[in-house]
Motif scaffolding. Structure first.
Motif, short mmCIF file in Angstrom:
data_model
loop_
_atom_site.label_atom_id
_atom_site.label_comp_id
_atom_site.label_asym_id
_atom_site.label_seq_id
_atom_site.Cartn_x
_atom_site.Cartn_y
_atom_site.Cartn_z
N GLY A 65 0.80 -1.22 0.00
CA GLY A 65 0.00 0.00 0.00
C GLY A 65 0.83 1.26 0.00
O GLY A 65 0.51 2.23 -0.68
N TYR A 66 1.93 1.25 0.74
CA TYR A 66 2.83 2.42 0.76
C TYR A 66 3.33 2.74 -0.64
O TYR A 66 3.38 3.88 -1.06
N ALA B 84 -4.25 8.91 1.47
CA ALA B 84 -3.56 9.04 2.75
C ALA B 84 -4.56 9.22 3.89
O ALA B 84 -4.29 8.83 5.03
N GLY B 85 -5.75 9.78 3.58
CA GLY B 85 -6.76 9.95 4.62
C GLY B 85 -7.29 8.62 5.11
O GLY B 85 -7.49 8.43 6.31
N ILE B 86 -7.52 7.68 4.17
CA ILE B 86 -7.97 6.34 4.58
C ILE B 86 -6.89 5.68 5.43
O ILE B 86 -7.18 5.06 6.47
N GLY B 87 -5.61 5.84 5.00
CA GLY B 87 -4.53 5.25 5.79
C GLY B 87 -4.47 5.83 7.19
O GLY B 87 -4.33 5.10 8.18
N LEU B 98 -2.91 2.01 6.52
CA LEU B 98 -3.52 1.29 5.40
C LEU B 98 -3.90 -0.15 5.75
O LEU B 98 -4.01 -0.99 4.86
N ASP B 99 -4.09 -0.47 7.02
CA ASP B 99 -4.63 -1.79 7.37
C ASP B 99 -6.14 -1.66 7.40
O ASP B 99 -6.74 -1.26 8.40
N TYR B 100 -6.78 -2.05 6.26
CA TYR B 100 -8.20 -1.69 6.06
C TYR B 100 -9.13 -2.37 7.06
O TYR B 100 -10.27 -1.95 7.21
#
Lengths: 98, 149
Positions: A65-66, B84-87, B98-100
């Motif tokens: 993801g990064y 980046a906001g979701i992350g 980013l761990d959904y």
């Protein structure tokens, strides 16, 4: 004269890179280093770890993801650079400095 | 590029094609989970439809509809807020960036659906950034052409 050196340089780089091709693993070799490090985990555990049916999507958006985040930032930076360069050029021209 | 492109055949064909290109771009985005596709490809296809529109009408014909500032802000929002906001939202609930699965706390359907919607929102952000950046570069170059000639 300059052109000749350019062609020579390109030819030399081509040959030097061509030398490295000999050291590549064979095409489709299951024991090549790229296939035995993390790929088995991606292939086997995608469903249980990420619940994504497509392994490529799970790698792009979840495991890496990064990476995707900063790829997107690179594209944004390209737009930013075009805005800065062309916008600045227009302003200079208006002020009479070419 | 100053005048409107006066050609009945090109204009009609483009007006028929553009909605289909845009629908296909949204399909590529929405179906990215289970087939090849996703934000980058969908954004490029959508930007192709916008560039066809710019070629058809010229930059002057669409002056008010696509302000460059608006495209630029939209592309910044795509990467900054939607990705980046979701992350950061995941970090807010105590998981990694980013761990959904952390979105489970917001959505009612469990961790699987949380991951589905998390990835969908992230890909939508990528699509907005790619689409707006492509259109912005093309418009900016057209403007440069117009002022320098």
């Amino acid at each position: 004269m300059k052109k000749k050196w350019g062609i020579l340089g390109a030819l030399f780089t081509f040959l030097a890179l061509g030398q490295a091709v000999k050291d590549f693993p064979a095409l489709g070799d299951p024991q090549q280093p790229a296939s035995i490090h993390v790929v088995p985990r991606y292939v086997e555990k995608t469903i249980e770890e990420t619940y994504v049916p497509n392994a490529i999507t799970s790698i792009i958006a979840d495991y890496r993801g990064y990476d995707t985040n900063y790829e997107t930032t690179v594209i944004f930076t390209a737009g930013l650079s075009v805005m800065m360069i062309l916008g600045g050029a227009l302003k200079w021209r208006k002020n009479g400095k070419t | 590029m100053e005048e409107k492109w006066e050609d009945l055949i090109i204009e009609t064909i483009s007006r028929i094609l553009i909605p289909f290109i845009q629908t296909y771009a949204l399909y590529v985005l929405a179906h990215g989970h289970s087939s090849p596709g996703g934000g980058f490809q969908g954004g490029c296809i959508y930007a192709a439809s916008l560039i066809l529109l710019f070629l058809l009408y010229g930059p002057r014909g669409l002056e008010g509809n696509f302000p460059i500032k608006f495209l630029f802000i939209l592309s910044a929002l795509g990467v900054g807020v939607s990705y980046a906001g979701i992350g950061a939202l995941c970090m807010l609930f105590g998981k990694n960036f980013l761990d959904y699965a952390a979105l489970n706390n917001l959505l009612p359907h469990g961790p699987v659906e949380a991951r589905y919607y998390g990835i969908a929102m992230v890909e939508t952000g990528v699509q907005f950034t790619v689409m707006c950046t492509m259109a912005l570069i093309f418009l900016k170059l057209l403007q440069e052409e117009r002022t320098s000639v």
